[in-house]
Design an enzyme around this catalytic site. Structure first.
Site, PDB file in Angstrom:
ATOM      1  N   GLU A 103     -11.518  55.128 -18.414  1.00  0.00           N
ATOM      2  CA  GLU A 103     -12.307  56.332 -18.137  1.00  0.00           C
ATOM      3  C   GLU A 103     -13.763  55.950 -17.861  1.00  0.00           C
ATOM      4  OE1 GLU A 103     -12.640  59.102 -17.107  1.00  0.00           O
ATOM      5  OE2 GLU A 103     -12.597  60.724 -18.585  1.00  0.00           O
ATOM      6  N   ASP A 104     -14.451  56.779 -17.097  1.00  0.00           N
ATOM      7  CA  ASP A 104     -15.844  56.481 -16.765  1.00  0.00           C
ATOM      8  C   ASP A 104     -16.776  56.685 -17.956  1.00  0.00           C
ATOM      9  OD1 ASP A 104     -15.449  59.231 -16.742  1.00  0.00           O
ATOM     10  OD2 ASP A 104     -16.439  59.599 -14.831  1.00  0.00           O
ATOM     11  N   ASP A 107     -18.099  61.974 -23.342  1.00  0.00           N
ATOM     12  CA  ASP A 107     -19.219  62.875 -23.573  1.00  0.00           C
ATOM     13  C   ASP A 107     -18.841  63.749 -24.779  1.00  0.00           C
ATOM     14  OD1 ASP A 107     -21.677  64.118 -22.081  1.00  0.00           O
ATOM     15  OD2 ASP A 107     -20.333  65.813 -22.319  1.00  0.00           O
ATOM     16  N   PHE A 156     -27.638  63.378 -18.506  1.00  0.00           N
ATOM     17  CA  PHE A 156     -26.663  63.354 -17.414  1.00  0.00           C
ATOM     18  C   PHE A 156     -26.900  62.141 -16.506  1.00  0.00           C
ATOM     19  CE2 PHE A 156     -24.583  64.863 -13.536  1.00  0.00           C
ATOM     20  CZ  PHE A 156     -23.409  65.358 -14.066  1.00  0.00           C
ATOM     21  N   VAL A 157     -25.811  61.452 -16.159  1.00  0.00           N
ATOM     22  CA  VAL A 157     -25.906  60.269 -15.296  1.00  0.00           C
ATOM     23  C   VAL A 157     -24.982  60.414 -14.085  1.00  0.00           C
ATOM     24  CG1 VAL A 157     -26.628  58.584 -17.046  1.00  0.00           C
ATOM     25  CG2 VAL A 157     -24.205  59.079 -16.775  1.00  0.00           C
ATOM     26  N   ASP A 163     -20.274  61.829 -10.683  1.00  0.00           N
ATOM     27  CA  ASP A 163     -20.865  62.724  -9.682  1.00  0.00           C
ATOM     28  C   ASP A 163     -21.704  63.835 -10.300  1.00  0.00           C
ATOM     29  OD1 ASP A 163     -18.646  64.272 -10.753  1.00  0.00           O
ATOM     30  OD2 ASP A 163     -18.937  65.599  -9.045  1.00  0.00           O
ATOM     31  N   ARG A 169     -20.895  59.657  -6.332  1.00  0.00           N
ATOM     32  CA  ARG A 169     -19.833  58.756  -6.797  1.00  0.00           C
ATOM     33  C   ARG A 169     -19.887  57.391  -6.122  1.00  0.00           C
ATOM     34  NH1 ARG A 169     -16.375  61.833  -9.906  1.00  0.00           N
ATOM     35  NH2 ARG A 169     -15.838  63.896  -9.136  1.00  0.00           N
TER      36      ARG A 169
HETATM   37  P1  IMP Z   1     -15.791  64.878 -22.052  1.00  0.00           P
HETATM   38  O1  IMP Z   1     -14.419  65.488 -21.950  1.00  0.00           O
HETATM   39  O2  IMP Z   1     -16.831  65.899 -22.363  1.00  0.00           O
HETATM   40  O3  IMP Z   1     -15.868  63.671 -22.947  1.00  0.00           O
HETATM   41  O4  IMP Z   1     -16.212  64.418 -20.619  1.00  0.00           O
HETATM   42  C1  IMP Z   1     -15.518  63.569 -19.855  1.00  0.00           C
HETATM   43  C2  IMP Z   1     -15.726  63.865 -18.388  1.00  0.00           C
HETATM   44  O5  IMP Z   1     -16.897  64.639 -18.115  1.00  0.00           O
HETATM   45  C3  IMP Z   1     -15.940  62.563 -17.679  1.00  0.00           C
HETATM   46  O6  IMP Z   1     -14.725  62.048 -17.211  1.00  0.00           O
HETATM   47  C4  IMP Z   1     -16.851  62.932 -16.532  1.00  0.00           C
HETATM   48  O7  IMP Z   1     -16.083  63.317 -15.418  1.00  0.00           O
HETATM   49  C5  IMP Z   1     -17.619  64.131 -17.020  1.00  0.00           C
HETATM   50  N1  IMP Z   1     -18.969  63.761 -17.468  1.00  0.00           N
HETATM   51  C6  IMP Z   1     -19.424  63.698 -18.734  1.00  0.00           C
HETATM   52  N2  IMP Z   1     -20.702  63.314 -18.779  1.00  0.00           N
HETATM   53  C7  IMP Z   1     -21.072  63.111 -17.500  1.00  0.00           C
HETATM   54  C8  IMP Z   1     -22.306  62.670 -16.884  1.00  0.00           C
HETATM   55  O8  IMP Z   1     -23.331  62.369 -17.517  1.00  0.00           O
HETATM   56  N3  IMP Z   1     -22.268  62.566 -15.531  1.00  0.00           N
HETATM   57  C9  IMP Z   1     -21.180  62.866 -14.771  1.00  0.00           C
HETATM   58  N4  IMP Z   1     -20.029  63.269 -15.312  1.00  0.00           N
HETATM   59  C10 IMP Z   1     -19.969  63.391 -16.665  1.00  0.00           C
END
Ligand code: IMP
Length: 180
Positions: A103-104, A107, A156-157, A163, A169
């Site tokens: 995973e990227d 968050d 945010f990054v 993206d 991206r």
């Molecule tokens: P989570 O479910 O909140 O942990 O977020 C996971 C998904 O949210 C990631 O796979 C990203 O696609 C998106 N995401 C979370 N933080 C960022 C950010 O800083 N920049 C871009 N996408 C983000």
């Protein structure tokens, strides 16, 4: 890399360079080499954000690996919707398999918690998660990835797969939003 980028009228400044990403990805691949047993794992990339990290990481593996992807959605703009949709591919079976979940970014933690639950329900024998970026301060549900590229602050990054409303991206480096 030294120049800020502007997307949808918001400014992002340089944060993690392509070279830093490349060196960290190679180091992570070596760590994973040691953690992998005899079984052939499935390197499961989470679309769209993990496209570049997944493709660079699997090329650095020295063990045999199968490659698969699935898609999740939870973000709109710079905000998480709080709900995770998983599009499971018809031809993907993880029953009895070791899955390397790639995973990227983590968050809120919701995506990886939802994916882990889904993989277990579908019979995965072992799950190893690896994320390029971790924002521990943003966590809403508890989740600790097995391998982390970089721990970053809660801002945010974009870039290297990540993206802002569809843009950014394709950038080779990572940029952080300039607040205000
Ligand atoms: P989570 O479910 O909140 O942990 O977020 C996971 C998904 O949210 C990631 O796979 C990203 O696609 C998106 N995401 C979370 N933080 C960022 C950010 O800083 N920049 C871009 N996408 C983000």
């Amino acid at each position: 890399m030294s120049q800020p980028v502007e997307l949808h009228g918001r400014l992002f400044h340089p944060f993690i360079s392509a070279q830093q990403i490349n060196e960290r990805t190679s180091a992570l691949a070596r760590e994973l080499d040691e953690a992998i047993g005899l079984e052939t794992p499935i390197a499961l990339g989470v679309l769209n954000g993990a496209i570049l990290f997944h493709s660079d990481l699997i090329r650095a593996f020295t063990f045999d690996v199968e490659v698969a992807y699935l898609r999740t959605r939870s973000y709109s703009g710079m905000k998480s919707s709080g709900k995770v949709d998983i599009e499971w591919p018809d031809d993907l079976s993880v029953n009895g398999r070791h899955v390397i979940l790639i995973e990227d970014i983590v968050d809120s933690g919701r995506t990886l918690v939802a994916l882990t639950k889904e993989l277990k329900e579908r019979g995965a024998a072992r799950i190893t998660s690896i994320v390029l970026l971790d924002k521990p301060a943003a966590r809403i549900v508890p989740y600790k990835p097995d391998f982390v590229g970089f721990e970053i602050p809660n801002a945010f990054v974009i870039g290297y797969g990540l993206d802002f409303d569809g843009l950014g991206r394709n950038l080779s480096s990572i940029y952080q939003v300039v607040e205000g």
